[in-house]
Design a protein around this motif. Structure first.
Motif, PDB file in Angstrom:
ATOM      1  N   ASN A 127       0.802  -1.214   0.000  1.00  0.00           N
ATOM      2  CA  ASN A 127       0.000   0.000   0.000  1.00  0.00           C
ATOM      3  C   ASN A 127       0.840   1.271   0.000  1.00  0.00           C
ATOM      4  OD1 ASN A 127      -1.452  -2.171   1.913  1.00  0.00           O
ATOM      5  ND2 ASN A 127      -2.928  -1.126   0.605  1.00  0.00           N
ATOM      6  N   GLU A 128       2.118   1.138   0.373  1.00  0.00           N
ATOM      7  CA  GLU A 128       2.951   2.328   0.470  1.00  0.00           C
ATOM      8  C   GLU A 128       4.423   1.969   0.360  1.00  0.00           C
ATOM      9  OE1 GLU A 128       3.413   4.140   4.460  1.00  0.00           O
ATOM     10  OE2 GLU A 128       2.089   2.520   5.160  1.00  0.00           O
ATOM     11  N   THR A 129       5.198   2.992   0.051  1.00  0.00           N
ATOM     12  CA  THR A 129       6.646   2.873   0.062  1.00  0.00           C
ATOM     13  C   THR A 129       7.125   3.582   1.321  1.00  0.00           C
ATOM     14  OG1 THR A 129       6.755   2.864  -2.337  1.00  0.00           O
ATOM     15  CG2 THR A 129       8.786   3.426  -1.164  1.00  0.00           C
ATOM     16  N   VAL A 130       7.823   2.860   2.174  1.00  0.00           N
ATOM     17  CA  VAL A 130       8.325   3.414   3.429  1.00  0.00           C
ATOM     18  C   VAL A 130       9.806   3.720   3.248  1.00  0.00           C
ATOM     19  CG1 VAL A 130       8.683   2.975   5.895  1.00  0.00           C
ATOM     20  CG2 VAL A 130       6.649   2.067   4.751  1.00  0.00           C
ATOM     21  N   ALA A 131      10.181   4.952   3.586  1.00  0.00           N
ATOM     22  CA  ALA A 131      11.584   5.360   3.508  1.00  0.00           C
ATOM     23  C   ALA A 131      12.148   5.421   4.920  1.00  0.00           C
ATOM     24  CB  ALA A 131      11.689   6.723   2.841  1.00  0.00           C
ATOM     25  N   PHE A 132      13.384   4.967   5.078  1.00  0.00           N
ATOM     26  CA  PHE A 132      14.057   5.073   6.370  1.00  0.00           C
ATOM     27  C   PHE A 132      15.557   5.103   6.116  1.00  0.00           C
ATOM     28  CE2 PHE A 132      13.525   0.610   5.453  1.00  0.00           C
ATOM     29  CZ  PHE A 132      14.681  -0.006   5.892  1.00  0.00           C
ATOM     30  N   ALA A 133      16.308   5.463   7.145  1.00  0.00           N
ATOM     31  CA  ALA A 133      17.763   5.535   7.003  1.00  0.00           C
ATOM     32  C   ALA A 133      18.410   5.018   8.271  1.00  0.00           C
ATOM     33  CB  ALA A 133      18.212   6.967   6.741  1.00  0.00           C
ATOM     34  N   ILE A 134      19.559   4.398   8.109  1.00  0.00           N
ATOM     35  CA  ILE A 134      20.346   3.946   9.249  1.00  0.00           C
ATOM     36  C   ILE A 134      21.815   3.927   8.828  1.00  0.00           C
ATOM     37  CG2 ILE A 134      20.055   1.493   8.733  1.00  0.00           C
ATOM     38  CD1 ILE A 134      19.917   1.106  11.851  1.00  0.00           C
TER      39      ILE A 134
END
Length: 110
Positions: free
Chosen positions: A19-26
């Motif tokens: 349902n969505e594209t989730v962006a994250f960073a580490i």
């Protein structure tokens, strides 16, 4: 002739409909993952304790250094690599970035 283009997101974890594209960073690297509502909630819930205790930053933090120090070359090391490459007949520019192949060859020889 009319065209209709439809983008369908596929959940990167389970292969179902996303349902969505989730962006994250580490560790200074940004990621995107397509997730269903259920999997997006799982991701957010699992990160929640860390996010609540973390500080916000306006930009991504620099990558952590790896064992052995920074990958960036010092001016002196760049000069050494250029001199070594020229003495071995390798084509290297006088200024700018040194090709990773040349750096690898230099490091393997030393």
């Amino acid at each position: 002739m009319a065209k209709q283009i439809q983008e369908i997101l596929i959940d990167d974890l389970d292969g179902g409909e996303a349902n969505e594209t989730v962006a994250f960073a580490i560790d200074g690297t940004s990621y995107e993952i397509d997730l269903s509502d259920v999997n997006a909630k799982k991701l957010r819930d699992s990160l929640s304790p860390f996010v609540q205790s973390a500080r916000r930053s306006g930009a991504l933090a620099p990558r952590r250094r790896r064992a052995g120090g920074s990958r960036a070359l010092t001016r002196e090391k760049s000069a050494d690599i250029r001199a070594w490459a020229k003495s071995h007949g390798l084509n290297v520019s006088e200024r700018g970035r040194i090709a990773s192949k040349i750096v690898e060859q230099y490091e393997a020889a030393h």
